[in-house]
Design a protein around this motif. Structure first.
Motif, PDB file in Angstrom:
ATOM      1  N   GLU A 197      80.652 131.430  83.288  1.00 27.79           N
ATOM      2  CA  GLU A 197      79.908 130.181  83.433  1.00 27.79           C
ATOM      3  C   GLU A 197      80.398 129.141  82.434  1.00 27.79           C
ATOM      4  O   GLU A 197      80.528 127.952  82.761  1.00 27.79           O
ATOM      5  CB  GLU A 197      78.414 130.440  83.229  1.00 27.79           C
ATOM      6  CG  GLU A 197      77.551 129.226  83.526  1.00 27.79           C
ATOM      7  CD  GLU A 197      76.067 129.553  83.576  1.00 27.79           C
ATOM      8  OE1 GLU A 197      75.276 128.600  83.688  1.00 27.79           O
ATOM      9  OE2 GLU A 197      75.708 130.739  83.510  1.00 27.79           O
ATOM     10  N   PHE A 224      90.485 128.221  85.989  1.00 30.98           N
ATOM     11  CA  PHE A 224      89.343 129.132  85.905  1.00 30.98           C
ATOM     12  C   PHE A 224      89.808 130.579  85.939  1.00 30.98           C
ATOM     13  O   PHE A 224      89.411 131.402  85.100  1.00 30.98           O
ATOM     14  CB  PHE A 224      88.366 128.860  87.050  1.00 30.98           C
ATOM     15  CG  PHE A 224      87.218 129.831  87.095  1.00 30.98           C
ATOM     16  CD1 PHE A 224      86.149 129.710  86.222  1.00 30.98           C
ATOM     17  CD2 PHE A 224      87.219 130.898  87.990  1.00 30.98           C
ATOM     18  CE1 PHE A 224      85.094 130.623  86.237  1.00 30.98           C
ATOM     19  CE2 PHE A 224      86.180 131.820  88.017  1.00 30.98           C
ATOM     20  CZ  PHE A 224      85.110 131.675  87.132  1.00 30.98           C
ATOM     21  N   ALA A 237      83.709 127.784  83.662  1.00 35.85           N
ATOM     22  CA  ALA A 237      83.514 126.877  84.808  1.00 35.85           C
ATOM     23  C   ALA A 237      83.034 125.499  84.371  1.00 35.85           C
ATOM     24  O   ALA A 237      83.361 124.494  85.001  1.00 35.85           O
ATOM     25  CB  ALA A 237      82.514 127.492  85.784  1.00 35.85           C
ATOM     26  N   ASN A 238      82.292 125.445  83.275  1.00 40.84           N
ATOM     27  CA  ASN A 238      81.764 124.165  82.783  1.00 40.84           C
ATOM     28  C   ASN A 238      82.692 123.486  81.769  1.00 40.84           C
ATOM     29  O   ASN A 238      82.356 122.427  81.233  1.00 40.84           O
ATOM     30  CB  ASN A 238      80.383 124.381  82.147  1.00 40.84           C
ATOM     31  CG  ASN A 238      79.334 124.782  83.164  1.00 40.84           C
ATOM     32  OD1 ASN A 238      79.362 124.338  84.307  1.00 40.84           O
ATOM     33  ND2 ASN A 238      78.404 125.632  82.760  1.00 40.84           N
ATOM     34  N   ILE A 259      82.146 133.053  92.947  1.00 42.74           N
ATOM     35  CA  ILE A 259      83.316 132.185  93.097  1.00 42.74           C
ATOM     36  C   ILE A 259      83.045 131.098  94.134  1.00 42.74           C
ATOM     37  O   ILE A 259      83.571 129.982  94.026  1.00 42.74           O
ATOM     38  CB  ILE A 259      84.570 133.011  93.465  1.00 42.74           C
ATOM     39  CG1 ILE A 259      85.826 132.142  93.356  1.00 42.74           C
ATOM     40  CG2 ILE A 259      84.450 133.607  94.851  1.00 42.74           C
ATOM     41  CD1 ILE A 259      86.081 131.559  92.003  1.00 42.74           C
ATOM     42  N   MET A 310      76.252 133.518  89.180  1.00 38.76           N
ATOM     43  CA  MET A 310      77.327 132.631  89.637  1.00 38.76           C
ATOM     44  C   MET A 310      78.382 133.426  90.380  1.00 38.76           C
ATOM     45  O   MET A 310      78.819 134.490  89.929  1.00 38.76           O
ATOM     46  CB  MET A 310      77.954 131.913  88.433  1.00 38.76           C
ATOM     47  CG  MET A 310      79.162 131.052  88.788  1.00 38.76           C
ATOM     48  SD  MET A 310      79.864 130.159  87.387  1.00 38.76           S
ATOM     49  CE  MET A 310      78.732 128.775  87.280  1.00 38.76           C
ATOM     50  N   ASP A 354      80.302 129.443  94.432  1.00 42.47           N
ATOM     51  CA  ASP A 354      79.630 128.365  93.710  1.00 42.47           C
ATOM     52  C   ASP A 354      80.628 127.524  92.921  1.00 42.47           C
ATOM     53  O   ASP A 354      80.531 126.295  92.868  1.00 42.47           O
ATOM     54  CB  ASP A 354      78.574 128.945  92.750  1.00 42.47           C
ATOM     55  CG  ASP A 354      77.540 129.776  93.477  1.00 42.47           C
ATOM     56  OD1 ASP A 354      77.101 129.347  94.559  1.00 42.47           O
ATOM     57  OD2 ASP A 354      77.179 130.846  92.955  1.00 42.47           O
ATOM     58  N   ILE A 355      81.590 128.185  92.310  1.00 45.91           N
ATOM     59  CA  ILE A 355      82.601 127.478  91.510  1.00 45.91           C
ATOM     60  C   ILE A 355      83.488 126.632  92.412  1.00 45.91           C
ATOM     61  O   ILE A 355      83.841 125.494  92.073  1.00 45.91           O
ATOM     62  CB  ILE A 355      83.432 128.496  90.704  1.00 45.91           C
ATOM     63  CG1 ILE A 355      82.536 129.181  89.669  1.00 45.91           C
ATOM     64  CG2 ILE A 355      84.616 127.813  90.018  1.00 45.91           C
ATOM     65  CD1 ILE A 355      83.101 130.404  89.057  1.00 45.91           C
ATOM     66  N   GLN A 363      81.742 123.590  93.259  1.00 43.03           N
ATOM     67  CA  GLN A 363      81.691 122.706  92.091  1.00 43.03           C
ATOM     68  C   GLN A 363      83.003 121.944  91.924  1.00 43.03           C
ATOM     69  O   GLN A 363      83.001 120.723  91.712  1.00 43.03           O
ATOM     70  CB  GLN A 363      81.410 123.547  90.843  1.00 43.03           C
ATOM     71  CG  GLN A 363      81.346 122.750  89.546  1.00 43.03           C
ATOM     72  CD  GLN A 363      81.050 123.642  88.349  1.00 43.03           C
ATOM     73  OE1 GLN A 363      80.288 124.597  88.442  1.00 43.03           O
ATOM     74  NE2 GLN A 363      81.669 123.351  87.223  1.00 43.03           N
TER      75      GLN A 363
END
Length: 483
Positions: free
Chosen positions: A143, A25, A146-147, A3, A1, A5-6, A9
């Motif tokens: 991760e 985050f 982030a979730n 940044i 993962m 990708d985040i 998201q």
């Protein structure tokens, strides 16, 4: 993962909270990273009245402490905002209360790094490379963070809140006043408005219709009134999980289609059977609608009620209005449009025999499935163009929530609508007759969490919550808006 990708998201569907979630985050990632090194990280640290996103007494990496962190996230780089931020951060560094200031911004720009070094050598930019370095050093934890951003948002709100919701309410009422003064307010009215004048609520209306249905079947008086009442109450209780399904059942028993004259007559009888009472709430709504010297302040009314109580009240003050309950109707520029999007049944006049009611489950499904139905178009246009004030609505109508969400996606980041919603109290959760002992402090925390989540849920629909404890407060608050 990574940044990137985040960011993808949190930017899903142009999420208006993307900046907040990026900040959450990074804050939690820094906290975790520093705690692994035995160092403390403090979020939302204040220096000389300036709130910074983070602070570490012992520094980080090669930078000796104390170190402060400022986190910035924008969809597009804005030079003016960045220059203002840099001047502010440089001023804090000049106070010599910190040794280094780290500006975390998801961009890799040599030009920006050079600019910051020239302003102050202790002002450091952490861009994509440095952020990804933090993520790589804490892969599994990053991760998880982030979730868990929504949960972290609620936790942050709980820690930040002073629980003075009435103070927040005053701030919201000030915003409503501004929109009202500009003449950009539309009122959305629900069953709570009609109930304030003695008309039945949804459950009582169904109860009355069921009694009508039973009498229709047993017209030889073999079933006494007390038995009908007892069975009716039990019937409503058993089926309370789906009032629309109950309405469908009753409509099937009383007629075959929503525009059936016998069915509408039965609804009218049930609706107006109880004695009306004076309603301070309807009076306050009427006062809001009365034009001032500078012109009309309420652009339109959308009501989800069948009755004509608002029309009756407006007539008493001789205010021009137009009742609209089907596609063909139009209003003049000097008339206040009142849209009955679920149908209209006047109390003292005969009803339109060609009109239909959105009453039962299948009628809701029909409106829900027709995006170009006139009522959907009216509601959506109003939600997109005006500031809407929702009164007496439970906001459980799935079609209204769908339209609110559609309108919110097309609007700016700011919520433009407002809804009066009753707060839950401790008494609503604590049953004195229960054998289970419930900790009151735990109840308070659960209620606080519930109210925060409800606010966040409504914000996702472009709506801010104006809390109240008792229904008698609403007329007073509406009168404040008019002042």
């Amino acid at each position: 993962m990574k940044i990137e990708d985040i960011i993808n998201q949190i930017n899903f569907r142009s999420n208006p909270k993307s900046a907040l979630y990026f900040e959450l985050f990074i804050q939690n990632l820094l906290k975790l990273h520093l705690e692994k090194q035995g160092k403390q990280f403090i979020s939302d640290y204040v220096i000389d009245g300036n709130r910074l996103d983070g602070y570490s007494t012992n520094g980080i990496g090669n930078y000796e402490g104390p170190v402060a962190f400022e986190i910035k996230y924008t969809h597009r780089y804005n030079p003016m905002i960045m220059r203002y931020t840099v001047r502010q951060l440089t001023g804090i560094l000049d106070s010599e209360k910190i040794k280094h200031m780290i500006l975390i911004y998801p961009a890799d720009s040599d030009k920006m790094r050079y600019f910051l070094r020239n302003e102050n050598p202790n002002l450091i930019l952490w861009g994509i490379t440095e952020i990804n370095g933090l993520i790589d050093a804490n892969k599994e934890e990053a991760e998880y963070i982030a979730n868990s951003l929504f949960k972290l948002e609620i936790k942050k709100e709980l820690n930040r809140r002073d629980n003075d919701w009435k103070k927040s309410r005053e701030e919201l009422l000030t915003s409503v006043k501004k929109a009202y003064k500009k003449g950009n307010i539309s009122l959305l009215l629900g069953a709570g408005v009609s109930c304030s004048a003695g008309l039945p609520n949804w459950k009582t209306l169904l109860n009355s219709l069921y009694t009508n249905f039973v009498n229709k079947i047993f017209n030889d008086d073999t079933v006494d009134d007390d038995t009908i009442k007892a069975i009716t109450n039990k019937f409503i209780e058993i089926n309370n999980n789906s009032t629309l399904a109950i309405a469908r059942y009753l409509k099937a028993g009383l007629s075959q289609k929503d525009d059936d004259i016998m069915f509408i007559s039965a609804v009218k009888d049930a609706l107006y059977s109880s004695q009306r009472t004076s309603s301070p709430l309807i009076e306050s709504i009427t006062n809001l609608c009365i034009p001032k010297r500078s012109g009309a302040k309420v652009k339109s009314i959308i009501t989800y009620n069948f009755d004509d109580l608002i029309e009756e009240s407006l007539s008493k003050v001789k205010l021009e209005y137009k009742t609209i309950y089907r596609d063909e109707e139009q209003h003049d520029s000097d008339e206040l449009p009142i849209y009955h999007v679920h149908g209209f049944i006047p109390g003292r006049e005969s009803f339109d025999r060609e009109a239909s009611l959105v009453f039962s489950e299948e009628a809701y499904h029909k409106v829900y499935s027709e995006p170009y139905h006139w009522s959907n178009l009216v509601q959506l246009a109003t939600l997109r163009e005006n500031n809407c004030l929702m009164i007496g609505l439970s906001l459980s109508d799935p079609n209204l929530r769908r339209l609110l969400e559609i309108a919110a996606q097309k609007q700016s980041k700011n919520c433009r609508h407002y809804a009066f919603i009753q707060r839950l109290s401790n008494d609503s959760l604590i049953d004195d007759s229960s054998c289970v002992k419930i900790n009151e402090a735990s109840v308070n925390k659960i209620l606080q969490t519930h109210h925060i989540i409800q606010e966040k849920m409504m914000e996702s629909l472009g709506t801010r919550v104006i809390w109240f404890e008792d229904y008698s407060e609403i007329p007073v608050l509406l009168d404040e808006i008019r002042k």
